[in-house]
Design a protein around this motif. Structure first.
Motif, PDB file in Angstrom:
ATOM      1  N   SER A 126    -136.354 108.623 -22.807  1.00 13.39           N
ATOM      2  CA  SER A 126    -135.188 108.495 -21.951  1.00 13.39           C
ATOM      3  C   SER A 126    -135.143 107.104 -21.352  1.00 13.39           C
ATOM      4  N   GLY A 127    -133.998 106.752 -20.804  1.00  9.44           N
ATOM      5  CA  GLY A 127    -133.859 105.462 -20.171  1.00  9.44           C
ATOM      6  C   GLY A 127    -133.523 104.368 -21.171  1.00  9.44           C
ATOM      7  N   SER A 128    -133.310 103.163 -20.642  1.00  6.29           N
ATOM      8  CA  SER A 128    -132.925 102.032 -21.477  1.00  6.29           C
ATOM      9  C   SER A 128    -133.357 100.741 -20.805  1.00  6.29           C
ATOM     10  N   VAL A 129    -133.323  99.678 -21.572  1.00  5.87           N
ATOM     11  CA  VAL A 129    -133.588  98.348 -21.032  1.00  5.87           C
ATOM     12  C   VAL A 129    -132.390  97.460 -21.365  1.00  5.87           C
ATOM     13  N   LEU A 130    -132.107  96.524 -20.478  1.00  7.55           N
ATOM     14  CA  LEU A 130    -131.002  95.591 -20.672  1.00  7.55           C
ATOM     15  C   LEU A 130    -131.584  94.256 -21.138  1.00  7.55           C
ATOM     16  N   VAL A 131    -131.008  93.679 -22.184  1.00  7.50           N
ATOM     17  CA  VAL A 131    -131.509  92.428 -22.754  1.00  7.50           C
ATOM     18  C   VAL A 131    -130.466  91.334 -22.549  1.00  7.50           C
ATOM     19  N   LEU A 132    -130.881  90.266 -21.901  1.00  4.60           N
ATOM     20  CA  LEU A 132    -130.041  89.089 -21.696  1.00  4.60           C
ATOM     21  C   LEU A 132    -130.590  87.952 -22.545  1.00  4.60           C
ATOM     22  N   GLU A 133    -129.768  87.407 -23.427  1.00  4.97           N
ATOM     23  CA  GLU A 133    -130.194  86.321 -24.298  1.00  4.97           C
ATOM     24  C   GLU A 133    -129.763  84.980 -23.702  1.00  4.97           C
ATOM     25  N   ILE A 134    -130.736  84.107 -23.443  1.00  3.11           N
ATOM     26  CA  ILE A 134    -130.446  82.745 -23.011  1.00  3.11           C
ATOM     27  C   ILE A 134    -130.797  81.830 -24.168  1.00  3.11           C
ATOM     28  N   SER A 135    -129.768  81.283 -24.791  1.00  2.00           N
ATOM     29  CA  SER A 135    -129.952  80.419 -25.953  1.00  2.00           C
ATOM     30  C   SER A 135    -129.191  79.130 -25.713  1.00  2.00           C
ATOM     31  N   GLY A 136    -129.877  78.009 -25.834  1.00  2.00           N
ATOM     32  CA  GLY A 136    -129.245  76.728 -25.551  1.00  2.00           C
ATOM     33  C   GLY A 136    -129.634  76.235 -24.171  1.00  2.00           C
ATOM     34  N   ALA A 137    -128.928  75.221 -23.709  1.00  2.00           N
ATOM     35  CA  ALA A 137    -129.276  74.575 -22.448  1.00  2.00           C
ATOM     36  C   ALA A 137    -128.992  75.475 -21.260  1.00  2.00           C
ATOM     37  N   ILE A 138    -129.801  75.318 -20.211  1.00  2.00           N
ATOM     38  CA  ILE A 138    -129.544  75.981 -18.934  1.00  2.00           C
ATOM     39  C   ILE A 138    -128.435  75.204 -18.240  1.00  2.00           C
ATOM     40  N   THR A 139    -127.275  75.820 -18.059  1.00  2.00           N
ATOM     41  CA  THR A 139    -126.086  75.136 -17.557  1.00  2.00           C
ATOM     42  C   THR A 139    -125.707  75.664 -16.176  1.00  2.00           C
ATOM     43  N   PRO A 140    -124.689  75.053 -15.529  1.00  2.00           N
ATOM     44  CA  PRO A 140    -124.286  75.525 -14.201  1.00  2.00           C
ATOM     45  C   PRO A 140    -123.822  76.975 -14.151  1.00  2.00           C
ATOM     46  N   ALA A 180    -141.377 102.873 -24.261  1.00  2.00           N
ATOM     47  CA  ALA A 180    -141.566 103.163 -25.688  1.00  2.00           C
ATOM     48  C   ALA A 180    -140.405 104.020 -26.187  1.00  2.00           C
ATOM     49  N   GLY A 181    -139.687 103.516 -27.150  1.00  2.00           N
ATOM     50  CA  GLY A 181    -138.546 104.257 -27.695  1.00  2.00           C
ATOM     51  C   GLY A 181    -137.296 104.169 -26.857  1.00  2.00           C
ATOM     52  N   SER A 182    -137.279 103.327 -25.827  1.00  2.00           N
ATOM     53  CA  SER A 182    -136.087 103.217 -24.976  1.00  2.00           C
ATOM     54  C   SER A 182    -134.932 102.574 -25.743  1.00  2.00           C
ATOM     55  N   ASP A 183    -133.742 102.910 -25.327  1.00  2.00           N
ATOM     56  CA  ASP A 183    -132.553 102.279 -25.906  1.00  2.00           C
ATOM     57  C   ASP A 183    -132.492 100.817 -25.465  1.00  2.00           C
ATOM     58  N   ILE A 184    -132.103  99.957 -26.385  1.00  2.00           N
ATOM     59  CA  ILE A 184    -131.956  98.531 -26.090  1.00  2.00           C
ATOM     60  C   ILE A 184    -130.469  98.219 -25.952  1.00  2.00           C
ATOM     61  N   VAL A 185    -130.061  97.824 -24.764  1.00  2.00           N
ATOM     62  CA  VAL A 185    -128.666  97.505 -24.481  1.00  2.00           C
ATOM     63  C   VAL A 185    -128.570  95.989 -24.271  1.00  2.00           C
ATOM     64  N   TYR A 186    -127.730  95.319 -25.046  1.00  2.00           N
ATOM     65  CA  TYR A 186    -127.584  93.871 -24.942  1.00  2.00           C
ATOM     66  C   TYR A 186    -126.478  93.516 -23.961  1.00  2.00           C
ATOM     67  N   TYR A 187    -126.793  92.618 -23.075  1.00  2.00           N
ATOM     68  CA  TYR A 187    -125.835  92.187 -22.059  1.00  2.00           C
ATOM     69  C   TYR A 187    -124.694  91.397 -22.699  1.00  2.00           C
ATOM     70  N   GLU A 188    -123.478  91.719 -22.302  1.00  2.00           N
ATOM     71  CA  GLU A 188    -122.297  90.980 -22.737  1.00  2.00           C
ATOM     72  C   GLU A 188    -121.600  90.426 -21.506  1.00  2.00           C
ATOM     73  N   ALA A 189    -121.501  89.112 -21.447  1.00  2.00           N
ATOM     74  CA  ALA A 189    -120.899  88.474 -20.281  1.00  2.00           C
ATOM     75  C   ALA A 189    -119.409  88.792 -20.216  1.00  2.00           C
ATOM     76  N   PRO A 190    -118.865  88.974 -19.021  1.00  2.00           N
ATOM     77  CA  PRO A 190    -117.408  89.138 -18.907  1.00  2.00           C
ATOM     78  C   PRO A 190    -116.703  87.890 -19.400  1.00  2.00           C
ATOM     79  N   ILE A 191    -115.409  88.029 -19.662  1.00  2.00           N
ATOM     80  CA  ILE A 191    -114.649  86.941 -20.269  1.00  2.00           C
ATOM     81  C   ILE A 191    -114.758  85.657 -19.456  1.00  2.00           C
TER      82      ILE A 191
END
Length: 443
Positions: A30-44, A217-228
């Protein structure tokens, strides 16, 4: 009869036993984890994205927030704000340099050692956190003890908070230390080496973090999607994109001033505004002033006759302003010298190319201005008959790719070469070329 009375009791016992045995497995799945991908430069906008991901993880009850890092570095202010958010949230934050073969340099390293759990994929690298500044001859390390000591103390405190190697945290900055995944694990800079997200979730399963036990272990992987809004801001806040937007806006304004009516100046203003928003309005005022002066000089050159001095001076101002505007100076940007040089090249080279094009165009305009009037210049030149000409009816000739109506006292066939004798408005008077006339006589 007794057997029938005992049957419900037996079924109840089996049900309770099954529930006891199955519940641990269900709790792990049960449960899930949220994944935030930071790719590229750290920007404002990166810190805003991290803050949004943390709020979602808290609101939706995710077991943990995993931040994957694949970055050459970036803004120091944004990096420090991110490291401040991590201990303030109740959600366990896992830093993970991923995928294999990537890196989390400078700002990425500072973020990694500030997370509650630090992990790396095999064949990844962290380090190169020594601040540098760009100079005309290349790059130089920042040696100001006020800056360096502040960064060192912040990094070592973050490492101490999570029981990590403080010496390595210090040497990331002072010695430009770099570590691969296995060495970082051996030096206790990180806790786990995991080739995949699923493997990482299995390894951290059962770990106590911030007063809760991870059951990942076995948790759902939810990928973060930034708002528009944040997704758009993330694009325009890229140093390369924001700088190119600014330059594009400048040249669009120049074109709009020199060719009113097409709306280019409006597009230019919009591009400039987006570029300033993308850089967080933290721009070099002197650089902007130079660019504006350059625009004014180019507009003056295009609107009034001259010898090109205003145009050349304008291009010098724009190129100089572009170099100063490239976001490479510390402490605004905290990136390896290689990344900073890439930004400079990406910003400056298009400026120089466009500048050379404009200088060439101004040179051609200057040639036209100096050229003597061509009235009467057609006389004595040759042309080719395109439509037959007779003494009674005019025809057409081709002169330097242009079609002219022509008349002649003699009959001329298509393809014959003629000499232009007179020009009366749009009508030419021609006669057969002498060599052609001689050849015709012999025939």
């Amino acid at each position: 009869m007794n057997f029938q009375n005992r049957l419900p009791v037996s079924l109840l016992f089996l049900f309770i036993l099954s529930a006891v045995l199955i519940s641990p497995a269900m709790s792990q799945e049960s449960g899930s984890v949220l994944v935030l991908e930071i790719s590229g430069a750290i920007t404002p906008v990166t810190d805003d994205i991290v803050a949004d991901a943390i709020s979602i993880a808290e609101a939706e009850g995710h077991q943990a927030l995993i931040i994957t890092l694949n970055t050459p570095g970036g803004g120091l202010d944004e990096t420090l704000r991110i490291t401040e958010m991590i201990p303030q949230t109740s959600v366990p934050v896992i830093g993970y340099v991923y995928p294999e073969g990537t890196q989390a340099w400078s700002a990425g390293t500072l973020i990694l050692i500030s997370t509650d759990v630090a992990a790396m994929a095999p064949f990844t690298v962290i380090g190169s956190a020594q601040p540098v500044s760009m100079t005309p001859s290349g790059s130089e390390p920042v040696t100001d003890t006020k800056i360096v000591n502040a960064l060192v103390e912040r990094a070592t405190e973050n490492a101490r908070m999570h029981g990590r190697n403080e010496t390595a945290a210090r040497e990331f900055i002072t010695e430009n230390l770099n570590l691969n995944a296995q060495t970082a694990l051996d030096y206790e800079v990180i806790e786990y080496v995991a080739p995949s997200m699923e493997d990482l979730l299995v390894q951290v399963n059962g770990l106590d973090v911030k007063g809760s036990t991870l059951q990942t272990a076995g948790s759902d992987i939810v990928y973060y999607e930034a708002p528009i809004r944040l997704a758009f801001m993330n694009i325009i806040s890229n140093p390369v994109v924001s700088s190119l937007l600014l330059l594009l806006g400048v040249y669009a304004v120049i074109f709009g001033i020199s060719n009113p009516g097409f709306g280019a100046e409006i597009f230019g203003v919009v591009a400039i505004v987006m570029a300033l928003i993308g850089t967080g309005f933290d721009v070099n005022i002197g650089a902007v002033f130079l660019i504006l002066v350059g625009v004014a000089l180019l507009a003056l050159e295009l609107q009034s006759p001259g010898i090109g001095v205003f145009g050349i001076a304008g291009m010098v101002c724009i190129v100089a302003g572009s170099i100063l505007l490239a976001p490479t100076e510390f402490p605004r940007n905290y990136s390896p010298a290689e990344f900073q040089r890439t930004v400079v090249v990406t910003v400056v080279v298009p400026t120089i190319l466009v500048g050379l094009f404009l200088l060439f165009a101004m040179y051609k305009v200057l040639e036209v201005r100096k050229r003597k009037p061509q009235f009467g210049g057609l006389l004595g030149e040759t042309a080719v008959v395109h439509k037959p000409i007779s003494p009674e009816q005019a025809g057409y000739v081709i002169h330097r790719g242009e079609y002219w109506k022509a008349r002649s006292p003699e009959a001329l066939e298509k393809g014959e070469k003629v000499v232009i004798l007179e020009k009366d408005g749009v009508m030419l008077t021609v006669e057969r070329l002498r060599s052609e006339a001689g050849q015709a006589g012999k025939e």
